[in-house]
Motif scaffolding. Structure first.
Motif, PDB file in Angstrom:
ATOM      1  N   ALA A  15      48.468  27.332  22.353  1.00 44.50           N
ATOM      2  CA  ALA A  15      47.113  26.744  22.416  1.00 44.50           C
ATOM      3  C   ALA A  15      46.588  26.674  23.850  1.00 44.50           C
ATOM      4  N   SER A  16      46.986  27.616  24.661  1.00 42.54           N
ATOM      5  CA  SER A  16      46.548  27.584  26.058  1.00 42.54           C
ATOM      6  C   SER A  16      45.228  28.312  26.245  1.00 42.54           C
ATOM      7  N   ARG A  17      44.576  28.000  27.342  1.00 42.06           N
ATOM      8  CA  ARG A  17      43.411  28.754  27.790  1.00 42.06           C
ATOM      9  C   ARG A  17      43.812  29.444  29.093  1.00 42.06           C
ATOM     10  N   SER A  18      43.318  30.656  29.317  1.00 46.72           N
ATOM     11  CA  SER A  18      43.639  31.310  30.571  1.00 46.72           C
ATOM     12  C   SER A  18      42.409  32.031  31.098  1.00 46.72           C
ATOM     13  N   ARG A  19      42.414  32.228  32.433  1.00 51.07           N
ATOM     14  CA  ARG A  19      41.258  32.854  33.074  1.00 51.07           C
ATOM     15  C   ARG A  19      41.682  33.447  34.411  1.00 51.07           C
ATOM     16  N   TYR A  20      41.011  34.554  34.774  1.00 51.89           N
ATOM     17  CA  TYR A  20      41.174  35.134  36.104  1.00 51.89           C
ATOM     18  C   TYR A  20      39.823  35.084  36.792  1.00 51.89           C
ATOM     19  N   ARG A  21      39.794  34.439  37.932  1.00 52.93           N
ATOM     20  CA  ARG A  21      38.548  34.321  38.696  1.00 52.93           C
ATOM     21  C   ARG A  21      38.751  34.964  40.066  1.00 52.93           C
ATOM     22  N   LYS A  22      37.846  35.864  40.413  1.00 50.77           N
ATOM     23  CA  LYS A  22      37.965  36.634  41.648  1.00 50.77           C
ATOM     24  C   LYS A  22      36.729  36.409  42.515  1.00 50.77           C
ATOM     25  N   VAL A  23      36.950  35.974  43.735  1.00 47.29           N
ATOM     26  CA  VAL A  23      35.862  35.778  44.697  1.00 47.29           C
ATOM     27  C   VAL A  23      35.905  36.938  45.682  1.00 47.29           C
ATOM     28  N   ARG A  24      34.798  37.662  45.802  1.00 52.22           N
ATOM     29  CA  ARG A  24      34.757  38.864  46.627  1.00 52.22           C
ATOM     30  C   ARG A  24      33.378  39.019  47.253  1.00 52.22           C
ATOM     31  N   ASP A  25      33.263  39.949  48.151  1.00 51.68           N
ATOM     32  CA  ASP A  25      32.018  40.114  48.897  1.00 51.68           C
ATOM     33  C   ASP A  25      30.896  40.704  48.068  1.00 51.68           C
ATOM     34  N   ARG A  26      31.240  41.496  47.057  1.00 52.33           N
ATOM     35  CA  ARG A  26      30.214  42.063  46.195  1.00 52.33           C
ATOM     36  C   ARG A  26      30.736  42.064  44.767  1.00 52.33           C
ATOM     37  N   ALA A  27      29.843  42.239  43.816  1.00 49.63           N
ATOM     38  CA  ALA A  27      30.212  42.046  42.416  1.00 49.63           C
ATOM     39  C   ALA A  27      31.060  43.161  41.848  1.00 49.63           C
ATOM     40  N   SER A  28      31.096  44.323  42.492  1.00 51.01           N
ATOM     41  CA  SER A  28      31.820  45.444  41.914  1.00 51.01           C
ATOM     42  C   SER A  28      32.661  46.162  42.963  1.00 51.01           C
ATOM     43  N   TYR A  29      33.868  46.566  42.550  1.00 47.83           N
ATOM     44  CA  TYR A  29      34.747  47.405  43.353  1.00 47.83           C
ATOM     45  C   TYR A  29      34.966  46.850  44.768  1.00 47.83           C
ATOM     46  N   ALA A  30      35.376  45.609  44.824  1.00 53.68           N
ATOM     47  CA  ALA A  30      35.732  44.982  46.101  1.00 53.68           C
ATOM     48  C   ALA A  30      37.023  44.208  45.894  1.00 53.68           C
ATOM     49  N   PHE A  31      37.835  44.147  46.936  1.00 48.91           N
ATOM     50  CA  PHE A  31      39.093  43.425  46.840  1.00 48.91           C
ATOM     51  C   PHE A  31      38.865  41.938  47.058  1.00 48.91           C
TER      52      PHE A  31
END
Length: 330
Positions: free
Chosen positions: A223-239
């Motif tokens: 019954a878990s919830r999981s999420r991956y949140r990524k903070v980057r300089d632009r919305a696409s194709y950035a590390f």
């Protein structure tokens, strides 16, 4: 590009023997990272051993309710698999947050784990780099520091690990299966990658010729919830500047179980063990999440150019956990 030989492996064992017996050899699967490094002159193997056709590209159920992912499974296929999306949403989200559609259609699961850093000094052969040439120095310190590590770095290297998928797998307690001249072994994903220490040229604990064959995911939290949140300089194709992979199980307003890993902050995917320990049994509140994040980041040693990452990591941890807790309460 330096001329090289190419050989297609007949099986896993012969592939391992070829690479173990030649210090100038390298495995080739999707090639999305290796070929780039070869074009830039960062890597110059004399022999490429193609293992694409001998690696499993299947995702299979395990007896306990987990999944076994062949090393040859494409990132696009893994992200789209219904079992992954339903049971391990953070993993699917992490894969979709990384690279482009074209790269996900070629990159493999095993290769994704073994990506090399995107530190600009490592990728620029006109500059010294301890990771590329041990003992040559680390011009990143005092240079472009914005993307560098805040946890686990050494004087020799402050580069970060680039894989989004690896961060999610670290949070999920995945294990890596390998084969090599010494036989088969199983390595926790959290123990696969190394901190730089005085040997930043060694990214992982793999031995010469050791090849990843599969990754195994344990059953998901109940019954878990999981999420991956990524903070980057632009919305696409950035590390990632900072990323958070989190799974939370809440019962009667208290954290029953939690898994937490960070990306973009260290030489390896960073399992937030201190924060997890503090959160077990704690109220599922913003105050608890903030206290746990601050405790995890207490050992951070940022450089002048990336001190902002400490607050960014703390706030991303808190907001991600809070969103998951609120979902659980609905």
């Amino acid at each position: 590009m330096k001329p090289f030989q190419y050989q297609r492996a007949a099986d896993m064992e012969s592939a391992a023997a070829l690479v173990a017996g030649d210090p100038d050899a390298a495995f080739l699967a999707g090639g999305t990272n290796l070929v780039d490094l070869m074009k830039m002159g960062v890597a110059s193997p004399g022999l490429l051993v193609d293992v694409r056709r001998v690696m499993s590209d299947r995702i299979e159920e395990t007896p306990g309710g987990g999944l076994r992912i062949g090393a040859g499974v494409l990132n696009a296929d893994l992200a789209a698999d219904r079992r992954v999306r339903r049971r391990y949403p953070m993993l699917s989200q992490a894969l979709l947050a990384g690279a482009s559609y074209q790269l996900r259609n070629l990159a493999t699961t095993g290769g994704n784990l073994l990506q090399r850093t995107r530190c600009p000094y490592f990728r620029d052969v006109s500059t010294p780099c301890n990771k590329r040439e041990p003992g040559s120095g680390c011009p990143a310190r005092g240079g472009h520091e914005r993307d560098l590590a805040i946890l686990g770095a050494s004087q020799a290297c402050a580069a970060t690990h680039p894989s989004d998928m690896a961060v999610a797998m670290a949070a999920l307690d995945a294990t890596v299966h390998t084969t090599g001249l010494q036989g088969e072994r199983t390595i926790p994903v959290t123990g696969l990658h190394r901190l730089p220490g005085e040997e930043p040229q060694r990214d992982t604990v793999l031995e010469a010729g050791e090849l990843i064959t599969a990754v195994e995911l344990p059953p998901p939290l109940t019954a878990s919830r999981s999420r991956y949140r990524k903070v980057r300089d632009r919305a696409s194709y950035a590390f990632a500047l900072v990323s958070v992979a989190a799974a939370v199980e809440v019962e009667d307003g208290f954290v029953r179980d939690v898994r937490l890993a960070l990306g973009g902050v260290a030489h390896k995917p960073w399992r937030a063990a201190i924060a997890e320990q503090l959160l077990h049994g704690a109220p599922a509140t913003e105050d608890s999440f903030r206290a746990a994040a601050e405790a995890e980041l207490a050992e951070a040693r940022p450089l002048p150019g990336n001190a902002f990452k400490v607050a960014l990591a703390r706030n991303t941890i808190v907001s991600t956990l809070l969103a998951l807790a609120e979902e659980a309460a609905r």
